[in-house]
Each structure stands twice: as C-alpha cells, then as structure tokens.
Design an enzyme around this catalytic site. Structure first.
Site, PDB file in Angstrom:
ATOM      1  CD  GLU A  90     -14.494  64.608  -2.852  1.00 37.70           C
ATOM      2  OE1 GLU A  90     -15.568  64.456  -2.267  1.00 37.70           O
ATOM      3  OE2 GLU A  90     -14.267  65.579  -3.597  1.00 37.70           O
ATOM      4  CB  CYS A 103      -9.127  62.877 -12.026  1.00 36.63           C
ATOM      5  SG  CYS A 103      -8.743  64.501 -11.357  1.00 36.63           S
ATOM      6  CB  CYS A 110      -5.021  72.767  -2.227  1.00 37.41           C
ATOM      7  SG  CYS A 110      -3.794  73.347  -3.425  1.00 37.41           S
ATOM      8  CB  CYS A 114      -6.550  78.854  -7.174  1.00 36.46           C
ATOM      9  SG  CYS A 114      -4.898  78.330  -7.641  1.00 36.46           S
ATOM     10  CB  CYS A 117      -9.749  76.167  -6.609  1.00 33.65           C
ATOM     11  SG  CYS A 117      -9.644  74.391  -6.381  1.00 33.65           S
ATOM     12  N   GLY A 159      -5.255  69.104  -4.391  1.00 29.24           N
ATOM     13  CA  GLY A 159      -3.879  69.384  -4.019  1.00 29.24           C
ATOM     14  C   GLY A 159      -2.997  69.805  -5.169  1.00 29.24           C
ATOM     15  CD  GLU A 160       0.885  72.404  -7.688  1.00 27.07           C
ATOM     16  OE1 GLU A 160      -0.133  72.825  -8.255  1.00 27.07           O
ATOM     17  OE2 GLU A 160       1.834  71.899  -8.304  1.00 27.07           O
ATOM     18  CB  CYS A 332     -12.121  71.283 -13.181  1.00 27.67           C
ATOM     19  SG  CYS A 332     -11.795  70.241 -14.562  1.00 27.67           S
TER      20      CYS A 332
HETATM   21  N1  SAH Z   1      -3.018  72.082  -8.304  1.00 27.48           N
HETATM   22  C1  SAH Z   1      -2.907  71.518  -9.622  1.00 27.48           C
HETATM   23  C2  SAH Z   1      -3.797  70.310  -9.775  1.00 27.48           C
HETATM   24  C3  SAH Z   1      -5.295  70.594  -9.705  1.00 27.48           C
HETATM   25  S1  SAH Z   1      -5.905  70.449 -11.309  1.00 27.48           S
HETATM   26  C4  SAH Z   1      -3.207  72.610 -10.648  1.00 27.48           C
HETATM   27  O1  SAH Z   1      -3.526  73.707 -10.238  1.00 27.48           O
HETATM   28  O2  SAH Z   1      -3.040  72.387 -11.834  1.00 27.48           O
HETATM   29  C5  SAH Z   1      -7.497  71.079 -11.214  1.00 27.48           C
HETATM   30  C6  SAH Z   1      -7.776  72.011 -12.357  1.00 27.48           C
HETATM   31  O3  SAH Z   1      -9.108  72.537 -12.209  1.00 27.48           O
HETATM   32  C7  SAH Z   1      -6.847  73.203 -12.340  1.00 27.48           C
HETATM   33  O4  SAH Z   1      -6.542  73.608 -13.642  1.00 27.48           O
HETATM   34  C8  SAH Z   1      -7.704  74.223 -11.647  1.00 27.48           C
HETATM   35  O5  SAH Z   1      -7.235  75.514 -11.870  1.00 27.48           O
HETATM   36  C9  SAH Z   1      -9.055  73.942 -12.243  1.00 27.48           C
HETATM   37  N2  SAH Z   1     -10.164  74.504 -11.451  1.00 27.48           N
HETATM   38  C10 SAH Z   1     -10.121  74.914 -10.175  1.00 27.48           C
HETATM   39  N3  SAH Z   1     -11.316  75.390  -9.797  1.00 27.48           N
HETATM   40  C11 SAH Z   1     -12.136  75.279 -10.866  1.00 27.48           C
HETATM   41  C12 SAH Z   1     -13.500  75.577 -11.085  1.00 27.48           C
HETATM   42  N4  SAH Z   1     -14.259  76.081 -10.117  1.00 27.48           N
HETATM   43  N5  SAH Z   1     -14.020  75.318 -12.300  1.00 27.48           N
HETATM   44  C13 SAH Z   1     -13.257  74.746 -13.257  1.00 27.48           C
HETATM   45  N6  SAH Z   1     -11.974  74.439 -13.108  1.00 27.48           N
HETATM   46  C14 SAH Z   1     -11.409  74.701 -11.913  1.00 27.48           C
END
Ligand code: SAH
Length: 342
Positions: A90, A103, A110, A114, A117, A159-160, A332
C-alpha cells in the site's frame, strides 16, 4: 527476462554496453522508462526499429498495478498494488496545505514486530525490489492532477526501509535522478525503528532526511513495545543520532507514538526531553490509531496536550501529527494487506 525499470542508471549502462550498444543509449532508455505513460518500446521514437525490437525482445517494462484506490473524507488516498507474485502493498497520498506527501512502502509486511503496529501482524513477506518502490511514485505522478503531484516522499509505509538497505538506496537513486522522476533528496525522509548500523551507513552515504521511531525514553518501556530495542537499545540509538552526519539545515525527526498509560506521562515527556538534549531535533507526536486486536489505547486529548506542552517548555519543536485517512485505514500503523487471492 529483466525488468528494465529495476535497473539504476549505472546498472542500465552496464547492461546496455554488454549488449554492444553505446552508453548514451542507457540514458535515453532510462529517460523513457521513468516517463509517465511509457509502456511500449514503440513509443521510443528516437530508437531505430531494430533497436526497439532488441529492447522488447530482451526484457520488459513493468511496475506494480493498482488494485484499489480508497478516498478518505480528508482527501487522503490509499492505493493498494498487486505485485507479480501476488503480494499486495500500500501507498498513501496525503494532501497538506501547500503540498502533497507520498508515503511509500519498502517491504511486503514487516519483521520488526512492534506491538502497536498493524503491519507487523502480517509478518514479514518479502523485500520490495527497487522498481516496486519507485514504481509507486511513477504511477501516481502519472494519474493525479498537477496540483496533487507529490513534492515530499516519506518512507513510512509498510516495512522497515533500513532492513531492505540495498534496494532502498537503488530506489532513492531512481526517484531522484534528473532523467527520471527528479524528486529532491532534500524532500525525502527515511523512517526507521532504529537499525543503528544501517542508519549510520545511510547518513554517511546520502544527505537524506532521517526520522526515528523512538516511542519511549527508556529501555524498560521501549523493550515492552519494540522488540528491536533488545538489539539496539536506547543508549546505542541515541549515540547514533548524535553521531549522525546531519547537514546544516537538517534536524532528525523523532516520532513518538502516544499510548495511554504506557509512555504518555509527564515523567516520560521530561525524560524524553533530557534524552534528546543537544540533538538537532524535531519531535513528532503521533496519536495512536487503534486497530482491531491491538491491545493499546489512544491517550486522551488532554494528556497529549500536556505531553506536548512539557516538551515545548524544554524548548523543543514539537508537532502533533494529524491523523489522516483513518476512515480508510491509511493512517500510521494501519497498513495491512492480504495476499491477492487468499
Ligand atoms: N519501519 C519504519 C517505517 C514505518 S513508519 C519505522 O518504524 O519508522 C510508520 C510510523 O507509524 C512509525 O513511526 C510507527 O511506529 C508508527 N505507527 C505504527 N503503528 C501505529 C499506530 N497504530 N498508530 C500510530 N502510529 C503507528
């Protein structure tokens, strides 16, 4: 057969010269490949008929195909793409006041796990190829009106990015090349959960924006929500941020997701302020987007305000990220895709 769009300008040149053709053909070809709407060598009018045939015979041109477009009431759009092997990824297009941000995803699924997420729940499927990353931008620039053309790109989709390091670099090269989509590196931000060695490697290689998903100011809290912290703990991560080669005008963006009763107390805010002291930083507070099956809650508006206030008192630039596209699960941490046909 090779997909020409998967080659960087340098790789394309190597390939072209291997075929006994002059190097300038690679530049001509690259320009065609990243021109919106190009999908057939017959369109390449500056190539002879036989050269067009030769290219068409030895490779193909393909970027991901759009499966679905969802429109949010706040004008955010989410695109789902089908890949050649059936994986789905996506992309989110976010209109802001005076510009649009794209984005992009760098992996299907991934591996970072976390706890908050939604993408993490898919597990890791595979790394995206350079053409699959850059292709997200190509299709979109070809299909949106000029005012909606993205100016900024954030690597904050699925993804990372730093776990797919080589392909990340190649996709950046393609996206920023002046014969291609010509995005400015200054307006590109790569976000990481904290893969320290790759972070430093990236910084020494390219002057690209860095965002760090920090989400907690101490190891005890961060260990609970981000498994990566057991590999690279906060001390190492922050040291890497201090060592990160930042060009003059840049600052590191620290993303901080506010989880009710987990990391959102005033004490956490103060600790965060102390932790980042001296780093050219911007703090981006993110309200938690709830997803089914994820055992966290969003902090109250009041708590978020207080948290923000405490950091401002400590002289930080703090922004509260507006959640965009929540009604279409484009916000996010909400990106999640099933493999097509499953
Ligand atoms: N893997 C990379 C790129 C993903 S960025 C990273 O971790 O930075 C996506 C962002 O959204 C990250 O900061 C992640 O921690 C945040 N995120 C993940 N789950 C979320 C949620 N449920 N609500 C809001 N932000 C979230």
């Amino acid at each position: 057969m090779i997909n020409y769009r998967n080659l960087t300008p340098g790789e394309l040149e190597a390939w072209v010269t291997e075929q006994g053709l002059p190097a300038y053909r690679a530049r001509q070809l690259f320009r065609w490949l990243w021109r919106p709407g190009f999908d057939d060598f017959e369109q390449a009018t500056d190539f002879s008929k036989s050269l067009r045939h030769q290219f068409a015979r030895d490779g193909y041109i393909w970027t991901p195909e759009v499966l679905e477009i969802q429109n949010s009431t706040d004008n955010t759009q989410k695109f789902a793409w089908g890949l050649e092997d059936g994986e789905v990824i996506e992309t989110v297009l976010i209109p802001e006041r005076d510009h649009t941000t794209l984005c992009v995803s760098t992996q299907a699924g991934c591996a970072m796990g976390c706890r908050f997420c939604h993408t993490a729940r898919m597990g890791f499927r595979r790394n995206l190829e350079p053409f699959e990353v850059a292709g997200q931008a190509l299709w979109i620039t070809d299909h949106v009106s000029e005012e909606q053309w993205p100016r900024n790109i954030v690597f904050m989709g699925m993804g990372e990015p730093l776990a797919n390091y080589e392909n990340l670099l190649k996709s950046l090269e393609i996206l920023t090349h002046d014969l291609g989509l010509n995005f400015s590196l200054r307006r590109i931000t790569v976000s990481t959960c904290g893969l320290v060695p790759e972070m430093l490697r990236l910084g020494h290689h390219l002057d690209v924006g860095l965002a760090v998903s920090l989400h907690a100011p101490d190891n005890e809290t961060r260990n609970q929500i981000m498994p990566v912290n057991r590999r690279y703990d906060i001390d190492r991560l922050i040291r890497a941020c201090r060592d990160f080669p930042l060009s003059k005008r840049r600052r590191i963006t620290f993303e901080y997701l506010l989880l009710k009763d987990v990391n959102d107390s005033l004490e956490h805010a103060r600790r965060l302020g102390r932790l980042l002291r001296g780093i050219p930083a911007k703090i981006n507070l993110i309200p938690f987007n709830e997803s089914p099956g994820i055992p966290f809650r969003r902090s109250s508006e009041e708590q978020m305000e207080e948290f923000q206030h405490a950091l401002r008192e400590m002289n930080y630039t703090v922004m509260m990220r507006k959640s965009k596209g929540r009604d279409i699960s484009a916000a996010c941490g909400q990106l999640y895709a099933e493999k097509a046909g499953h």
